[in-house]
Scaffold this motif. Structure first.
Motif, PDB file in Angstrom:
ATOM      1  N   VAL A 187       0.922  -1.202  -0.003  1.00 50.76           N
ATOM      2  CA  VAL A 187       0.070  -0.053  -0.044  1.00 50.76           C
ATOM      3  C   VAL A 187       1.035   1.237   0.027  1.00 50.76           C
ATOM      4  CG1 VAL A 187      -1.559   1.280   1.289  1.00 50.76           C
ATOM      5  CG2 VAL A 187      -1.905  -1.356   1.144  1.00 50.76           C
ATOM      6  N   SER A 188       0.450   2.139  -0.891  1.00 54.91           N
ATOM      7  CA  SER A 188       1.478   3.266  -0.876  1.00 54.91           C
ATOM      8  C   SER A 188       1.242   4.353  -0.167  1.00 54.91           C
ATOM      9  CB  SER A 188       1.364   3.777  -2.634  1.00 54.91           C
ATOM     10  OG  SER A 188       0.267   4.522  -2.872  1.00 54.91           O
ATOM     11  N   HIS A 189       1.968   5.242  -0.064  1.00 54.65           N
ATOM     12  CA  HIS A 189       1.599   6.286   0.819  1.00 54.65           C
ATOM     13  C   HIS A 189       0.222   7.060   0.451  1.00 54.65           C
ATOM     14  CE1 HIS A 189       2.719   9.742   3.663  1.00 54.65           C
ATOM     15  NE2 HIS A 189       2.061  10.745   2.953  1.00 54.65           N
ATOM     16  N   ASN A 190      -0.023   7.151  -0.970  1.00 53.53           N
ATOM     17  CA  ASN A 190      -1.345   7.743  -1.233  1.00 53.53           C
ATOM     18  C   ASN A 190      -2.415   6.839  -0.840  1.00 53.53           C
ATOM     19  OD1 ASN A 190      -0.306  10.167  -2.613  1.00 53.53           O
ATOM     20  ND2 ASN A 190       0.218   9.139  -4.435  1.00 53.53           N
ATOM     21  N   ASP A 191      -2.053   5.476  -1.095  1.00 54.11           N
ATOM     22  CA  ASP A 191      -3.308   4.585  -0.673  1.00 54.11           C
ATOM     23  C   ASP A 191      -3.462   4.555   0.936  1.00 54.11           C
ATOM     24  OD1 ASP A 191      -3.208   3.782  -3.133  1.00 54.11           O
ATOM     25  OD2 ASP A 191      -1.568   2.116  -2.747  1.00 54.11           O
ATOM     26  N   ALA A 192      -2.626   4.791   1.563  1.00 57.61           N
ATOM     27  CA  ALA A 192      -2.683   4.815   3.051  1.00 57.61           C
ATOM     28  C   ALA A 192      -3.632   6.115   3.570  1.00 57.61           C
ATOM     29  CB  ALA A 192      -1.447   4.808   3.746  1.00 57.61           C
ATOM     30  N   ARG A 193      -3.351   7.226   2.709  1.00 57.30           N
ATOM     31  CA  ARG A 193      -3.997   8.353   3.141  1.00 57.30           C
ATOM     32  C   ARG A 193      -5.250   8.359   2.883  1.00 57.30           C
ATOM     33  NH1 ARG A 193      -1.067  13.677   0.958  1.00 57.30           N
ATOM     34  NH2 ARG A 193      -3.112  14.647   1.899  1.00 57.30           N
ATOM     35  N   ALA A 194      -5.928   7.581   1.640  1.00 62.02           N
ATOM     36  CA  ALA A 194      -7.240   7.540   1.264  1.00 62.02           C
ATOM     37  C   ALA A 194      -7.972   6.534   2.222  1.00 62.02           C
ATOM     38  CB  ALA A 194      -7.198   6.591  -0.231  1.00 62.02           C
ATOM     39  N   TYR A 195      -7.265   5.577   2.824  1.00 59.31           N
ATOM     40  CA  TYR A 195      -7.800   4.731   3.791  1.00 59.31           C
ATOM     41  C   TYR A 195      -8.086   5.498   4.855  1.00 59.31           C
ATOM     42  CZ  TYR A 195      -8.314   0.793   7.133  1.00 59.31           C
ATOM     43  OH  TYR A 195      -8.838  -0.018   8.079  1.00 59.31           O
ATOM     44  N   CYS A 196      -7.352   6.275   5.542  1.00 58.29           N
ATOM     45  CA  CYS A 196      -7.438   7.073   6.618  1.00 58.29           C
ATOM     46  C   CYS A 196      -8.534   8.075   6.453  1.00 58.29           C
ATOM     47  CB  CYS A 196      -6.163   7.980   7.053  1.00 58.29           C
ATOM     48  SG  CYS A 196      -4.565   6.768   7.629  1.00 58.29           S
ATOM     49  N   GLU A 197      -8.565   8.862   5.409  1.00 57.55           N
ATOM     50  CA  GLU A 197      -9.455   9.594   5.188  1.00 57.55           C
ATOM     51  C   GLU A 197     -10.792   9.075   5.001  1.00 57.55           C
ATOM     52  OE1 GLU A 197      -8.630  11.579   1.437  1.00 57.55           O
ATOM     53  OE2 GLU A 197      -6.781  12.679   2.333  1.00 57.55           O
ATOM     54  N   TRP A 198     -11.102   7.843   4.850  1.00 59.27           N
ATOM     55  CA  TRP A 198     -12.329   7.052   4.728  1.00 59.27           C
ATOM     56  C   TRP A 198     -12.710   6.756   6.005  1.00 59.27           C
ATOM     57  CZ3 TRP A 198     -12.838   1.510   5.813  1.00 59.27           C
ATOM     58  CH2 TRP A 198     -14.027   0.910   5.490  1.00 59.27           C
ATOM     59  N   LEU A 199     -11.737   6.667   6.917  1.00 59.11           N
ATOM     60  CA  LEU A 199     -12.134   6.467   8.398  1.00 59.11           C
ATOM     61  C   LEU A 199     -12.263   7.687   9.301  1.00 59.11           C
ATOM     62  CD1 LEU A 199      -9.934   3.295   9.363  1.00 59.11           C
ATOM     63  CD2 LEU A 199     -12.761   3.373   9.157  1.00 59.11           C
ATOM     64  N   GLY A 200     -12.000   8.869   8.531  1.00 60.11           N
ATOM     65  CA  GLY A 200     -11.921  10.188   9.214  1.00 60.11           C
ATOM     66  C   GLY A 200     -10.703  10.385  10.042  1.00 60.11           C
ATOM     67  N   LEU A 201      -9.684   9.615   9.725  1.00 59.34           N
ATOM     68  CA  LEU A 201      -8.418   9.610  10.756  1.00 59.34           C
ATOM     69  C   LEU A 201      -7.324  10.260   9.597  1.00 59.34           C
ATOM     70  CD1 LEU A 201      -8.933   6.211  12.226  1.00 59.34           C
ATOM     71  CD2 LEU A 201      -9.593   8.397  13.243  1.00 59.34           C
ATOM     72  N   ARG A 202      -6.062   9.977   9.962  1.00 63.88           N
ATOM     73  CA  ARG A 202      -5.042  10.447   9.477  1.00 63.88           C
ATOM     74  C   ARG A 202      -3.731   9.487   9.805  1.00 63.88           C
ATOM     75  NH1 ARG A 202      -1.084  12.739  12.629  1.00 63.88           N
ATOM     76  NH2 ARG A 202      -1.716  13.715  14.684  1.00 63.88           N
ATOM     77  N   LEU A 203      -2.566   9.835   9.122  1.00 66.57           N
ATOM     78  CA  LEU A 203      -1.392   9.162   9.319  1.00 66.57           C
ATOM     79  C   LEU A 203      -0.744   9.780  10.283  1.00 66.57           C
ATOM     80  CD1 LEU A 203      -0.109   8.244   5.786  1.00 66.57           C
ATOM     81  CD2 LEU A 203      -0.843   6.641   7.510  1.00 66.57           C
ATOM     82  N   PRO A 204      -0.056   9.103  11.281  1.00 63.17           N
ATOM     83  CA  PRO A 204       0.727   9.706  12.288  1.00 63.17           C
ATOM     84  C   PRO A 204       2.027  10.248  11.771  1.00 63.17           C
ATOM     85  CG  PRO A 204       1.235   7.547  12.473  1.00 63.17           C
ATOM     86  CD  PRO A 204       0.223   7.533  11.271  1.00 63.17           C
ATOM     87  N   THR A 205       2.420  11.379  12.261  1.00 63.73           N
ATOM     88  CA  THR A 205       3.874  11.952  11.880  1.00 63.73           C
ATOM     89  C   THR A 205       5.108  10.957  12.454  1.00 63.73           C
ATOM     90  OG1 THR A 205       4.341  12.915  14.127  1.00 63.73           O
ATOM     91  CG2 THR A 205       3.101  14.313  12.495  1.00 63.73           C
ATOM     92  N   GLU A 206       6.168  10.983  11.801  1.00 68.49           N
ATOM     93  CA  GLU A 206       7.218  10.063  12.207  1.00 68.49           C
ATOM     94  C   GLU A 206       7.700  10.278  13.722  1.00 68.49           C
ATOM     95  OE1 GLU A 206      11.908   9.304  10.997  1.00 68.49           O
ATOM     96  OE2 GLU A 206      10.705  10.681   9.969  1.00 68.49           O
ATOM     97  N   ALA A 207       7.437  11.682  14.332  1.00 66.94           N
ATOM     98  CA  ALA A 207       7.882  11.637  15.915  1.00 66.94           C
ATOM     99  C   ALA A 207       6.672  11.041  16.384  1.00 66.94           C
ATOM    100  CB  ALA A 207       7.830  13.160  16.069  1.00 66.94           C
ATOM    101  N   GLU A 208       5.420  11.066  16.155  1.00 68.45           N
ATOM    102  CA  GLU A 208       4.388  10.452  17.024  1.00 68.45           C
ATOM    103  C   GLU A 208       4.838   8.879  16.738  1.00 68.45           C
ATOM    104  OE1 GLU A 208       0.510  13.392  16.322  1.00 68.45           O
ATOM    105  OE2 GLU A 208       0.938  12.034  14.782  1.00 68.45           O
ATOM    106  N   PHE A 209       5.076   8.310  15.597  1.00 62.48           N
ATOM    107  CA  PHE A 209       5.101   7.027  15.381  1.00 62.48           C
ATOM    108  C   PHE A 209       6.268   6.394  16.317  1.00 62.48           C
ATOM    109  CE2 PHE A 209       6.084   2.940  13.414  1.00 62.48           C
ATOM    110  CZ  PHE A 209       5.130   2.645  13.088  1.00 62.48           C
TER     111      PHE A 209
END
Length: 273
Positions: free
Chosen positions: A226-248
């Motif tokens: 799953v690419s970065h763009n795919d991951a963003r689309a999935y998160c948006e579907w859930l109303g969420l977002r990807l974490p920052t590197e610092a958060e991770f």
């Protein structure tokens, strides 16, 4: 407090990585997206060869452009959309076999200052230097990686097509391939020969076209390719977002003492495991 959602994908470009989602507890999203780094990924085989240690895992060196234009770039075809494994996925969804979509438990990660990075990296080429003080706000992160079961529901309900499916190939770790699939690989990135471009590899076929998530019993395994763009689309579907590197990195520290290299300790393979 922010809410971080952790998704397990190959989020950088196209390999065997992981994805993670996030959301603000106030209901207002922090639209923060980070380029996934090697520290955010799960290598299929923890026993990295000496050569791989010296030059890093190689994730940052992977690019479709390095493979050349002879690689197929056609869009996800009608033929592939009706492949046996995709039809089986549709039937499972229609029959309720995938179950209700259940978001993994969200855990509160405390904010404040912490030491990010290290001055003594196990894999210097991964660029996780130097150790520096970073301050973040508290957030919530999904307890488990995003599974194939969860991602399948997203795909079937939205008709989403991943980039690996669009290009009809993805990078695979060499030790995950069958002899037949490996024999068909005709090119590679010279600096990272353990990552091989495999035609037909995607989230439904994680180890190439002769594998699939049903016969491998991988519905509850982390989704990959799953690419970065795919991951963003999935998160948006859930109303969420990807974490920052610092958060991770804050979350993946697992509460270990400051300076600990890995969530399980300071050795990459303790007791040879």
């Amino acid at each position: 407090m922010r809410l971080c959602f952790c998704l397990t994908f190959f989020v950088l470009t196209f390999g065997s990585r992981t994805l993670a989602p996030v959301q603000a507890s106030s209901g207002k999203l922090d639209n923060v997206v980070t380029e996934e780094s090697c520290s955010d990924t799960d290598l299929v085989d923890a026993k990295i060869d000496f050569e791989e240690r010296e030059s890093g895992c190689g994730c940052s060196s992977l690019s479709r452009d390095q493979i050349g234009e002879e690689r197929p770039t056609e869009a996800f075809s009608e033929v592939k959309s009706k492949s046996a494994v995709y039809l089986e996925l549709e039937r499972a969804h229609e029959n309720g076999m995938l179950g209700e979509y259940i978001t993994s438990e969200l855990l509160e990660i405390p904010g404040g200052e912490f030491i990010m990075g290290t001055n003594d990296p196990a894999i210097p080429m991964d660029g996780e230097m130097p150790a520096r003080t970073v301050e973040i706000s508290p957030f919530l992160m999904q307890k488990y990686e995003v599974s194939n079961r969860q991602f399948a529901q997203f795909v079937l309900e939205t008709g989403f097509i991943t980039e690996s499916e669009h290009f009809n190939w993805s990078f695979c770790f060499h030790k995950t391939l069958s002899e037949e699939t490996n024999a068909k690989v005709t090119s590679a990135v010279a600096s990272v020969p353990w990552w091989l471009p495999v035609e037909g590899a995607d989230w439904l076929h994680p180890n190439g076209p002769d594998s699939d998530i049903f016969t491998m019993n991988y519905l509850n395994h982390p989704v990959v390719h799953v690419s970065h763009n795919d991951a963003r689309a999935y998160c948006e579907w859930l109303g969420l977002r990807l974490p920052t590197e610092a958060e991770f990195e804050r979350a993946s520290g697992g509460g270990q003492p400051v300076g600990t290299l890995f969530p399980w300790g300071d050795k990459l393979t303790p007791n040879g495991k």
